[in-house]
Scaffold this motif. Structure first.
Motif, PDB file in Angstrom:
ATOM      1  N   VAL A  19      10.992   3.828   6.357  1.00 23.22           N
ATOM      2  CA  VAL A  19      11.481   3.646   4.985  1.00 23.22           C
ATOM      3  C   VAL A  19      10.886   4.695   4.053  1.00 23.22           C
ATOM      4  N   HIS A  20       9.653   5.104   4.343  1.00 22.00           N
ATOM      5  CA  HIS A  20       8.971   6.082   3.493  1.00 22.00           C
ATOM      6  C   HIS A  20       8.763   7.393   4.254  1.00 22.00           C
ATOM      7  N   THR A  21       9.795   7.796   4.972  1.00 21.76           N
ATOM      8  CA  THR A  21       9.830   9.100   5.627  1.00 21.76           C
ATOM      9  C   THR A  21      10.901   9.938   4.942  1.00 21.76           C
ATOM     10  N   TYR A  22      10.538  11.124   4.506  1.00 23.62           N
ATOM     11  CA  TYR A  22      11.447  11.972   3.731  1.00 23.62           C
ATOM     12  C   TYR A  22      11.496  13.374   4.331  1.00 23.62           C
ATOM     13  N   GLN A  23      12.699  13.915   4.443  1.00 18.69           N
ATOM     14  CA  GLN A  23      12.821  15.315   4.841  1.00 18.69           C
ATOM     15  C   GLN A  23      12.622  16.199   3.612  1.00 18.69           C
ATOM     16  N   VAL A  24      11.812  17.221   3.745  1.00 20.31           N
ATOM     17  CA  VAL A  24      11.503  18.126   2.636  1.00 20.31           C
ATOM     18  C   VAL A  24      12.249  19.432   2.863  1.00 20.31           C
ATOM     19  N   SER A  25      13.129  19.778   1.948  1.00 24.77           N
ATOM     20  CA  SER A  25      13.942  20.983   2.130  1.00 24.77           C
ATOM     21  C   SER A  25      13.117  22.243   1.870  1.00 24.77           C
ATOM     22  N   ILE A  26      13.626  23.374   2.361  1.00 25.67           N
ATOM     23  CA  ILE A  26      12.951  24.642   2.123  1.00 25.67           C
ATOM     24  C   ILE A  26      12.983  24.992   0.643  1.00 25.67           C
ATOM     25  N   ASN A  27      14.007  24.525  -0.065  1.00 29.66           N
ATOM     26  CA  ASN A  27      14.081  24.771  -1.501  1.00 29.66           C
ATOM     27  C   ASN A  27      12.947  24.069  -2.233  1.00 29.66           C
ATOM     28  N   LEU A  28      12.649  22.831  -1.867  1.00 33.56           N
ATOM     29  CA  LEU A  28      11.546  22.111  -2.502  1.00 33.56           C
ATOM     30  C   LEU A  28      10.207  22.756  -2.150  1.00 33.56           C
TER      31      LEU A  28
END
Length: 325
Positions: A161-170
């Protein structure tokens, strides 16, 4: 029977694909970071760890490629991650998942002091981690995740639930808050993200870590400060609460407004309007936040029906294909 078994296997595979890591939320901007409930459901230390990682790996701005600058098998306590919980999609051939962030892991290359021993208020409980998908030295996906708390009795697995993909833009945006010599001035960063931070105060408190302190303030502290300002009595008054207001006299319902159970963490002035208050549509979700509109049962039914129809069509096509073969 063989055809039926093949259809069953295909349906099972399709179900897994539909319920796989595509549900992992993707973070693409500083604004997306602001939407995360840091300090409650997500440790504040997660953002410090992510800041370190973003400023450690290499990012090629010409072709959107990332490269590792350390050995993911050993350095900084990093090690292979088997994805046994199936939180993420199976990696392509040649790629492997690795995880980093264990503050207690003995290693030849240690995490920096500000990550291991951050300022007061940002000390975590060693639950937050960074997951990376790597092929040789090439890095193509980054995730921010965390272990369950001890009270949840889930062992050492990660919380989907608290797993997020972090984009290269971020990651690029976070690198703007670098602590290197070529860092942007604090005032420029403050204006770029529309912040009202006192950069002099942050500089005095954080010293060489001032850019990190500004990032933490913009993402977490400023949001909390704004909520506190909005919840002050003088800021909650509206035209309806003025003395002599006919709307106040005609529509105020004392049986609804109960100061003794007022909860500022869920109070939202833009939602609460006494003249149109309907208790049946003001409910709390699992995070303790107000839902301002009822769930649309028809929409849910239509969505479920659409998925069912698609599955039936696929099953029929597979059956025809397998029987004809």
């Amino acid at each position: 029977m063989k055809a039926l078994g093949g259809v069953t296997d295909c349906c099972a595979l399709l179900f897994l694909l539909l319920t796989s890591a595509s549900a992992v939320k993707k973070l693409d901007s500083i604004k997306d970071l602001k939407d995360i409930d840091f300090g409650k459901s997500v440790p504040k230390h997660s953002l410090i760890l992510l800041h370190w990682f973003a400023n450690t790996v290499e990012i090629d701005n010409n072709n959107n490629m990332m490269r590792m600058t350390f050995d993911p098998n050993t350095d900084y306590g990093s090690h292979h991650y088997g994805n046994f919980e199936r939180i993420l999609d199976p990696p392509p051939r040649g790629y492997r998942y690795f995880t980093v962030g264990n503050l207690n892991q003995e290693t030849s290359v240690d995490l920096p002091d500000y990550v291991v021993s951050p300022p007061r208020g940002y000390v975590g409980d060693n639950r937050d981690r960074i997951i990376m998908r790597v092929w040789e030295q090439r890095l193509d996906q980054v995730y921010m995740t965390q272990h369950y708390t001890v009270s949840e009795h889930q062992g050492t697995t990660y919380d989907p639930v608290h797993t997020y993909q972090v984009s290269i833009n971020l990651l690029r945006r976070i690198r703007e808050f670098s602590m290197r010599n070529n860092q942007l001035p604090l005032v420029s960063l403050r204006h770029r993200y529309g912040s009202h931070a006192d950069v002099n105060d942050i500089g005095n408190k954080w010293g060489n870590l001032a850019c990190l302190g500004l990032l933490l303030f913009i993402v977490m502290e400023e949001k909390h400060s704004q909520n506190q300002r909005d919840n002050k009595p003088e800021n909650r008054r509206s035209d309806n609460s003025r003395p002599g207001s006919s709307r106040q006299q005609n529509h105020f319902r004392p049986e609804i407004y109960r100061p003794e159970i007022y909860r500022p963490e869920i109070y939202r002035p833009e939602i609460y309007r006494p003249e149109i208050y309907r208790p049946e549509i003001y409910t709390e979700n699992d995070a303790g936040e107000l839902n301002s509109s009822p769930k649309c049962g028809l929409c849910v039914w239509l969505a479920g029906s659409l998925v069912t129809i698609i599955l039936i069509i696929i099953i029929v096509l597979l059956t025809i294909f397998l029987t004809s073969a």
